[in-house]
Design an enzyme around this catalytic site. Sequence first.
Site, PDB file in Angstrom:
ATOM      1  N   HIS A 146       0.847  -1.191   0.000  1.00 59.24           N
ATOM      2  CA  HIS A 146       0.000   0.000   0.000  1.00 59.24           C
ATOM      3  C   HIS A 146       0.885   1.244   0.000  1.00 59.24           C
ATOM      4  O   HIS A 146       2.091   1.152   0.216  1.00 59.24           O
ATOM      5  CB  HIS A 146      -0.897   0.021   1.240  1.00 59.24           C
ATOM      6  CG  HIS A 146      -0.111   0.280   2.484  1.00 59.24           C
ATOM      7  ND1 HIS A 146       0.620  -0.716   3.114  1.00 59.24           N
ATOM      8  CD2 HIS A 146       0.133   1.424   3.178  1.00 59.24           C
ATOM      9  CE1 HIS A 146       1.249  -0.194   4.149  1.00 59.24           C
ATOM     10  NE2 HIS A 146       0.985   1.102   4.212  1.00 59.24           N
ATOM     11  N   HIS A 169       5.513   6.625  -0.755  1.00 58.71           N
ATOM     12  CA  HIS A 169       6.336   5.438  -0.950  1.00 58.71           C
ATOM     13  C   HIS A 169       5.529   4.165  -0.712  1.00 58.71           C
ATOM     14  O   HIS A 169       4.480   4.198  -0.077  1.00 58.71           O
ATOM     15  CB  HIS A 169       7.544   5.453  -0.005  1.00 58.71           C
ATOM     16  CG  HIS A 169       7.174   5.311   1.430  1.00 58.71           C
ATOM     17  ND1 HIS A 169       6.728   6.370   2.190  1.00 58.71           N
ATOM     18  CD2 HIS A 169       7.148   4.225   2.241  1.00 58.71           C
ATOM     19  CE1 HIS A 169       6.455   5.942   3.411  1.00 58.71           C
ATOM     20  NE2 HIS A 169       6.698   4.650   3.471  1.00 58.71           N
TER      21      HIS A 169
END
Length: 175
Positions: free
Chosen positions: A41, A123
């Site tokens: 995720h 990220h």
Amino acid sequence: MSDLQRLFLGFALSDQECESMLKLQKRLGEPGKAVAKANLHMTLAFLGPTSQAQRHALETALTTVSLPIFEQRLDTLVHWRGAGVLCLCGEARDPGLIDLYHECQSLCQTLGLHQSEHSFNPHITLFRKAKHYRMPEWQPEPVILRPQTLQLYRSNSGPAGVRYEVLKSWPLGRA
């Protein structure tokens, strides 16, 4: 017994985006413990230990927040030695995503939840427990994330490791 849950807001990956991350993990070898496909995720905001009352207030507040559609390019491998993680990162450029990040940080402050001491750094964590790693000479092909929903996740620790459970979702596209 405490009713605190370890929560965060983030964006799930599409099947295609997950496959790109899995191929990248394979190409990188084994610099640490690979993040499982189900846990891949992009985090928007780590909330930390959250009470039921704080969670309810957050969920209510998020029904009124602008949730724009955005794209996020991730194109650089980064090793955060202190945290022991290897990530695929990108620079936050989309104004809608940046505004949403700041809105969530403001909600965290209002609700007494964790606020990041760092600037927003989009990220995807690929590996954990990667304390010692020499970066490859190459950079990966860029991945463009196009999330459809904002998710509220709970981090569950168990004998098999950490598992992220989606508790609630909000569709993006609400201005």
